[in-house]
Enzyme design. Structure first.
Site, PDB file in Angstrom:
ATOM      1  N   GLU B  66       0.819  -1.210   0.000  1.00  0.00           N
ATOM      2  CA  GLU B  66       0.000   0.000   0.000  1.00  0.00           C
ATOM      3  C   GLU B  66       0.854   1.262   0.000  1.00  0.00           C
ATOM      4  O   GLU B  66       1.957   1.279   0.555  1.00  0.00           O
ATOM      5  CB  GLU B  66      -0.889   0.024   1.249  1.00  0.00           C
ATOM      6  N   ASP B 237      -8.439  -4.524   8.670  1.00  0.00           N
ATOM      7  CA  ASP B 237      -7.943  -3.318   7.999  1.00  0.00           C
ATOM      8  C   ASP B 237      -7.720  -3.506   6.502  1.00  0.00           C
ATOM      9  O   ASP B 237      -6.972  -2.756   5.888  1.00  0.00           O
ATOM     10  CB  ASP B 237      -6.676  -2.817   8.672  1.00  0.00           C
TER      11      ASP B 237
END
Lengths: 356, 356
Positions: B66, B237
């Site tokens: 990410e 998450d």
């Protein structure tokens, strides 16, 4: 773990500016440009394997900060790059870039590298690669409009990859042309400084436009350009920044890297959404003919795509493997039990390790 | 140039793992957690100043890479972070993160830092900050379900910021609980290892769920949880990873960081798009009441947002300014004439400079 140079637990291989300069000089810049062109060709040919997205751009009044991520499913790369034309007034670079290459299976960074020099090399190599398919046969003369940081890299890439022998320089600031002239002296090229765009493009087979203004300029107008040349338009690379007359684009066969990004950033942002362009990978993969006649005007509307940085970083990683010479950054914790991150705080501090 | 520590031309300040560990130990981890909570509060209060976007995520079979960029118009930050649960089998970290902070006016990197430790600190500080607004008054007991890398940081943040005195540990792997117990020994907390979730949540005022499975699990079911507690759910998450029973969410007052990201990654990915949640900054800015009664069940569906990394990096930069101790990375070219990038190749190579 074959994607790694060092074992990932040993730290992250790091290529500083000095290390990059040394590597380029050791290998020879023209050899590097030829090898990079081959790596770029290999990766453009497997275009469909890349997970592509337009770059992330954070615009501000004086510039832009961009992130350019891409992955082929095995490796992931991301370049951090800014574009701040006014930095020159502070004696700072307009482009200050660095890149990361990582291993998709573990997510670990496999290399961090400077990309000021590397971006210049990959941009020049991409221009040269595209020109091998689109420029007129037996091109010998390259005109460089805009003689900033990219110009010498362009000249040497076109010399090494296409056999260009004559360079014609023009810049609104003559000092920039003189700088390029001095740097290209004794590089086996005939270099001429010109006093106008019109003079510079006389006899050119290939014209590279690479100016720095962050505005919609018209560096090349329609009436200046004869049929048959190849325009390598690489200066217009963000919204609101173009270099070519739209009438010139209308006349030409226009090639781009990744259409969704170029529609926003490239010369074609001036054109309607239905203006036809060809993604360059189709030419390499023979899905498109490229140049079809000596009379054709071709334009590469190059804005720089993430896969080119990927190719460049992979190439540099290969050189590190061959040389075995690189620094290591202590960037990722290395405790034996991954769940015991807290223990990193309790280990006695030792000096940063370096592998040299 | 006030955003810089060193002049940008001198290179990029770098915080290695060792340097971060040393800094945390010098300042004291509880002091760091309290200070970070203050910085986070300051930045959540000026939420509207941040240019926000959901993070960029490159998913692969074994994990995700990410990029988390954010800017307040003066500084820009971006964290590179992976999530690879199976890395533990290779004795690699599941999360290997680093971050960059840069100056928006020039685009120059102002600091590069490890963020394995720093992410753990900012996550714990964010949990504690949120709990100061949402947890029942005079909370003394914190249950930690999932005793991996984040658990000790949670325990110490809740101790330092909220005055928590009792920690109840549960993990499906007892070795993880034992590890956390050992690390928290002599830290001024009463720590108990429990043999089930049900046992662990007995008497808890706050329950943190932070498990590692990348699946839709139900760590806490609806019937287990009495009214009045605060659940700090930070393990779910990413898409396909949740920890809470949807019936629990239905019963609760649910708070999130940045709704567009949490809809995709958080516990609320189980719920319909119209399920009501409150962005936490509204509580800080008194646009929402937060907890309204002792009987209320509150849930913080925390996924980690880029502005929290921004806050953490800014805090670390302030510490570097105070201490004056940091390494410098030779990451950006430094030639006098920005247009003369080529000259970097012609300068004699000198050793990497270090400011210490």
């Amino acid at each position: 773990m074959s994607h790694f140079i060092a074992e990932p637990k040993q730290g992250v291989p790091f290529v500083s500016v000095q290390a990059m300069a040394k590597l380029i000089n050791t290998l020879g810049i023209e050899n590097v440009l030829v090898s990079l062109t081959k790596t770029l060709k290999h990766d453009f040919a497997r275009w469909h394997e890349f997970d592509k997205s337009p770059r992330y751009a954070a615009h501000s009044p004086d510039g832009v900060i961009e992130l350019m991520p891409v992955s082929d499913g095995k490796m992931f790369s991301c370049k951090y790059v800014n574009g701040h034309p006014k930095n020159t007034f502070k004696e700072l670079q307009t482009v200050a870039a660095f890149g990361i290459l990582s291993d998709v299976d573990s997510g670990y960074p496999a290399m961090i590298s400077e990309m000021c020099l590397l971006t210049a090399l990959r941009t020049a190599a991409t221009s040269a690669l595209v020109a091998t398919y689109l420029a007129p046969k037996n091109s010998t003369t390259l005109t460089l409009i805009g003689n900033g940081a990219q110009s010498e890299f362009q000249a040497l890439a076109f010399k090494a990859v296409l056999g260009i022998t004559h360079i014609r320089l023009y810049d609104i600031d003559e000092a920039a042309s003189q700088k390029a002239f001095n740097n290209l002296n004794n590089k086996g090229l005939t270099v001429t400084i010109c006093e106008s765009v019109e003079e510079a493009i006389k006899g050119a087979h290939i014209i590279t436009t690479c100016t720095a203004d962050k505005t919609n300029a018209t560096i090349l107008t329609n009436d200046m350009i004869p049929q048959g040349v190849h325009i390598n338009a690489i200066g217009g690379d963000c919204p609101g920044k173009t270099e070519l007359d739209s009438a010139l684009l209308e006349r030409a066969n226009v090639f781009v890297e990744y259409e969704p990004q170029t529609r926003v950033e490239g010369e074609i942002q001036q054109m309607s959404r239905c203006f036809a362009v060809t993604e360059f990978h189709k030419v390499i993969n023979k899905q498109h003919l490229g140049r079809t006649s000596e009379k054709e005007l071709t334009i590469f509307d190059g804005v720089g795509f993430a896969s080119e940085d990927f190719s460049a970083l992979v190439y540099i990683r290969e050189q590190l493997i061959k040389s075995g010479e690189y620094e290591i950054l202590d960037l990722i914790t290395q405790q034996g039990d991954p769940r015991n991150l807290f223990s990193v705080l309790e280990i006695p501090h030792k000096d940063k390790e370096n592998a040299a």
